[in-house]
Motif scaffolding. Structure first.
Motif, mmCIF file in Angstrom:
data_model
loop_
_atom_site.group_PDB
_atom_site.id
_atom_site.type_symbol
_atom_site.label_atom_id
_atom_site.label_comp_id
_atom_site.label_asym_id
_atom_site.label_seq_id
_atom_site.Cartn_x
_atom_site.Cartn_y
_atom_site.Cartn_z
ATOM 1 N N ASN A 329 -5.815 -2.755 11.547
ATOM 2 C CA ASN A 329 -5.581 -1.963 10.333
ATOM 3 C C ASN A 329 -5.147 -0.551 10.685
ATOM 4 O O ASN A 329 -4.206 -0.012 10.107
ATOM 5 C CB ASN A 329 -6.852 -1.912 9.480
ATOM 6 C CG ASN A 329 -7.117 -3.230 8.777
ATOM 7 O OD1 ASN A 329 -6.183 -3.958 8.445
ATOM 8 N ND2 ASN A 329 -8.368 -3.545 8.561
ATOM 9 N N ASN A 333 -1.452 1.111 10.089
ATOM 10 C CA ASN A 333 -1.288 2.351 9.332
ATOM 11 C C ASN A 333 -0.492 3.362 10.147
ATOM 12 O O ASN A 333 0.393 4.035 9.622
ATOM 13 C CB ASN A 333 -2.648 2.955 8.986
ATOM 14 C CG ASN A 333 -3.315 2.233 7.842
ATOM 15 O OD1 ASN A 333 -2.683 1.442 7.139
ATOM 16 N ND2 ASN A 333 -4.597 2.475 7.661
ATOM 17 N N GLN A 336 3.018 2.428 10.113
ATOM 18 C CA GLN A 336 3.632 2.633 8.800
ATOM 19 C C GLN A 336 3.838 4.111 8.497
ATOM 20 O O GLN A 336 4.688 4.462 7.682
ATOM 21 C CB GLN A 336 2.760 1.979 7.722
ATOM 22 C CG GLN A 336 2.856 0.455 7.756
ATOM 23 C CD GLN A 336 1.679 -0.240 7.081
ATOM 24 O OE1 GLN A 336 0.691 0.403 6.739
ATOM 25 N NE2 GLN A 336 1.769 -1.544 6.902
ATOM 26 N N LYS A 382 0.997 3.517 -0.684
ATOM 27 C CA LYS A 382 2.170 2.705 -0.359
ATOM 28 C C LYS A 382 2.692 2.008 -1.607
ATOM 29 O O LYS A 382 1.938 1.784 -2.543
ATOM 30 C CB LYS A 382 1.800 1.697 0.731
ATOM 31 C CG LYS A 382 1.625 2.450 2.042
ATOM 32 C CD LYS A 382 0.884 1.711 3.102
ATOM 33 C CE LYS A 382 0.491 2.741 4.165
ATOM 34 N NZ LYS A 382 -0.422 2.198 5.153
ATOM 35 N N GLY A 391 -7.266 -1.743 3.875
ATOM 36 C CA GLY A 391 -7.326 -1.700 5.329
ATOM 37 C C GLY A 391 -8.441 -0.806 5.853
ATOM 38 O O GLY A 391 -9.298 -1.246 6.617
HETATM 39 MG MG LIG Z 1 -3.378 -0.046 6.002
#
Ligand SMILES: [Mg+2]
Ligand SMILES: Nc1ncnc2c1ncn2[C@@H]1O[C@H](COP(=O)(O)OP(=O)(O)OP(=O)(O)O)[C@@H](O)[C@H]1O
Lengths: 428, 167
Positions: A329, A333, A336, A382, A391
């Motif tokens: 997770n 992140n 991302q 997001k 997450g």
């Molecule tokens: Mg996440």
């Protein structure tokens, strides 16, 4: 001086004093009685005296309110007999018990018309040979509140149990969702090696038929008594040199592909195992980090360079596959948060009785107003469909279960650091 | 001689593709030889394309830095006439469909591929015998765009590439 003493003396004692004393004493007793009456009149609890025939000798204002309340339709009649107030107010059993034991208390429920009812707390006491005292407190509100509390509490308990179940489900389905999200990437990752291994096998098949025809040509040439020059021309015609040179290369590349597929499948298995309580083991955190990085490498490699700085770590008592989920997770992140190209750092160290895993990125960072909310379930910045916002919430739960901590710090525009600390041994 | 440009971030894929292309019989290409240039980096492939014309480009879809669609659109700028092909194991159908339509792909080939099919596709796109190789670039551009395919999904969810010219 007498006032204070008299206040503590029971009414009976006061009247006894009145009987035996001369006039001055009688006057004092009268004053005393007036004081006591004023006191009882002022008490908000219904208080009354009645005799063996239930004739009311005294009722304070609160008792008169109660009488009207008990029998609204009798408001215009004198309520001299307490038994007339309400048929259920004073039952003979209670009176009998009171005569025997000197007192009785209990709750009674009175229907007061229009489907309403009152809950009263009654206290009876024998205060003379044929005199009874009674106090009545209306506890309808209290007990309604209480039963409401009970009901609420029961509701809450049910809701809590449901939530617990739901949380487990959410955790499981979040795990499945993140696996689903990975599946597309993993398919790609597996299709690549399968692609070239498969193609190489076709090539190998062609090579082998070339070799067979080479053998046939050699045999024919040998049978015809051919010499070295003819053998050489066969070699050249079938390009055997190239073939012989390429086969070892082809085989080692293919082996590499098979190894990669095996590794991906092994990592996935590590990752997706459902945890049981007996799964607490002393595990190598680096192994978990590596296998998680392998799984999501496919997601990350297009954006990020990974800089690993692994310290010396002792084995850590943990649920390895749940920790892998935390790492995944946090790493996802980090990936991302990086728009185009960036660096993700994974640093491990020992801090006292704990191990520390720092995962940093040089992505977009987290604004200060968002920072306190990142661990909230379903909090996401997001776009719809791409983040569920679970997450970090789930990671937080897993780390807490390990008696560890997970903290975030960030500078907007510069990056984010997630620090996970886990005790090396779980507290007993 | 036909020049083919291969781009894939995975060197082993490039080796396998080379072997596959090497199996094409020169007879099928009117006796012309195949020259294959392979790059693991799309950026380098583009650099090379500034100085060298190609007759066919085959690219992976997912690559670090620049994906196949970005690469092929840049390629379209440089050499509009060159037929473009994607060879990818990417499992996301929507992305593939978008890609095919965006860069007007001549072919999409999934990974793992079948050597014979890949070879046949390459031969078909090089179109030997049509005297294409000798034709001026402008004509080739037309020829290439006439082949532009449409993508649909059939009932099984498989991707179907339809050629606009009557087969
Ligand atoms: Mg996440
Ligand atoms: N490394 C990071 N850099 C920047 N923002 C981050 C980072 N990690 C978390 N965040 C912020 O915290 C939010 C919550 O993260 P969390 O992982 O819980 O949910 P999510 O990533 O949005 O969705 P998902 O359920 O798919 O993980 C993110 O939406 C993002 O705004």
């Amino acid at each position: 001086m007498s006032t204070a003493i008299a206040l503590h003396a029971p009414i009976e004692a006061a009247s006894r004093a009145a009987r035996s004393a001369p006039a001055a004493d009688a006057a004092r007793a009268d004053a005393m009685e007036a004081t006591l009456r004023a006191l009882v009149d002022a008490v908000p609890t219904a208080t009354l005296l009645f005799d063996a025939d239930q004739q009311v000798r005294y009722a304070n204002p609160a008792a008169r309110v109660l009488a009207r309340l008990c029998a609204p339709d009798k408001a215009d009649r004198p309520l001299a007999v307490v038994g007339d107030w309400h048929p259920e107010l004073l039952n003979s059993g209670a009176l009998h018990l009171c005569s025997m034991h000197g007192s009785w208390s209990g709750e009674v429920i009175l229907g007061v018309g229009r489907g309403q009812h009152k809950i009263l707390l009654l206290h009876l006491s024998r205060v003379g040979a044929d005199l009874f005292g009674m106090t009545v407190r209306d506890i309808t509100q209290d007990s309604m509140r209480e039963s409401e509390l009970h009901a609420r509490n029961a509701e809450l308990e049910v809701a809590y149990a449901k939530l617990q179940g739901a949380q487990e489900q959410v955790m499981q389905s979040e795990k499945l969702a993140s696996i689903g999200q990975l599946a597309a990437g993993v398919a790609h990752e597996i299709n690549n090696p399968i692609g070239y291994v498969n193609s190489n096998l076709s090539t190998l098949q062609r090579y082998i038929s070339q070799l067979f025809s080479a053998i046939q040509s050699y045999e024919a040439a040998l049978a015809g008594g051919a010499g070295a020059t003819e053998a050489e021309s066969i070699r050249r015609k079938l390009d055997l040199d190239f073939l012989v040179g390429d086969v070892p290369q082809l085989l080692s590349e293919s082996r590499e592909g098979i190894d990669r597929v095996c590794k991906i499948v092994r990592d996935l298995k590590d990752f997706a195992r459902k945890e049981r309580s007996e799964d607490w083991i002393k595990a190598d955190i680096h192994r978990g980090l590596d296998s998680t990085l392998n799984i999501i490498w496919n997601e990350l490699k297009y954006k990020a360079q990974i800089v690993k700085t692994f310290g010396e770590l002792p084995p850590v008592e943990c649920l390895p596959s749940e920790l892998n989920q935390v790492f995944m997770n946090v790493l996802m992140n980090a990936g991302q948060a990086i728009r185009d190209q960036g660096i993700i750092t994974v640093t491990t160290s020992v801090a006292g009785e704990r191990v520390r895993v720092d995962i940093g990125d040089d992505g977009e960072g987290i604004p200060p107003d968002v920072l306190p909310r990142v661990f909230d379930p379903f909090f996401t910045t997001k776009p719809v469909g791409s983040g569920t916002g679970l997450g970090l919430a789930i990671s937080y739960g897993i780390v807490s279960k390990h008696h560890g901590t997970i903290e975030v710090s960030s500078t907007p525009g510069q990056g984010t650091l997630l620090r996970i600390e886990l005790p090396i041994a779980q507290p007993r | 001689m036909y020049r083919i440009l291969l781009v894939d971030d995975e060197p082993n894929i490039l080796s396998a593709l080379r072997r596959c292309l090497a199996s094409i019989d020169v007879g099928e290409l009117d006796g012309e030889a195949l020259k294959v240039e392979a790059f693991t980096s799309p950026e380098q492939a583009l650099e090379r394309s500034e100085e060298q014309d190609f007759d066919l480009v085959v690219s992976d879809y997912r690559m670090p830095g620049m994906d196949g669609v970005e690469f092929l659109s840049a390629m379209m700028e440089l050499q509009p006439a060159v037929p473009r092909m994607i060879c990818s194991g990417y499992a996301d159908r929507d992305a593939i469909i978008a890609a095919v339509n965006e860069v007007q792909l001549a072919r999409f080939i999934g990974k793992p591929w079948v050597d014979e099919e890949l070879a046949a596709a390459v031969v078909a796109l090089l179109r030997p015998g049509s005297a294409r190789a000798r034709a001026p670039k402008a004509l080739r551009a037309q020829a290439a765009s006439a082949r532009i395919t449409r993508v649909e999904q059939d009932d099984d969810g498989a991707i179907v590439l339809r050629s606009d010219d009557p087969a």
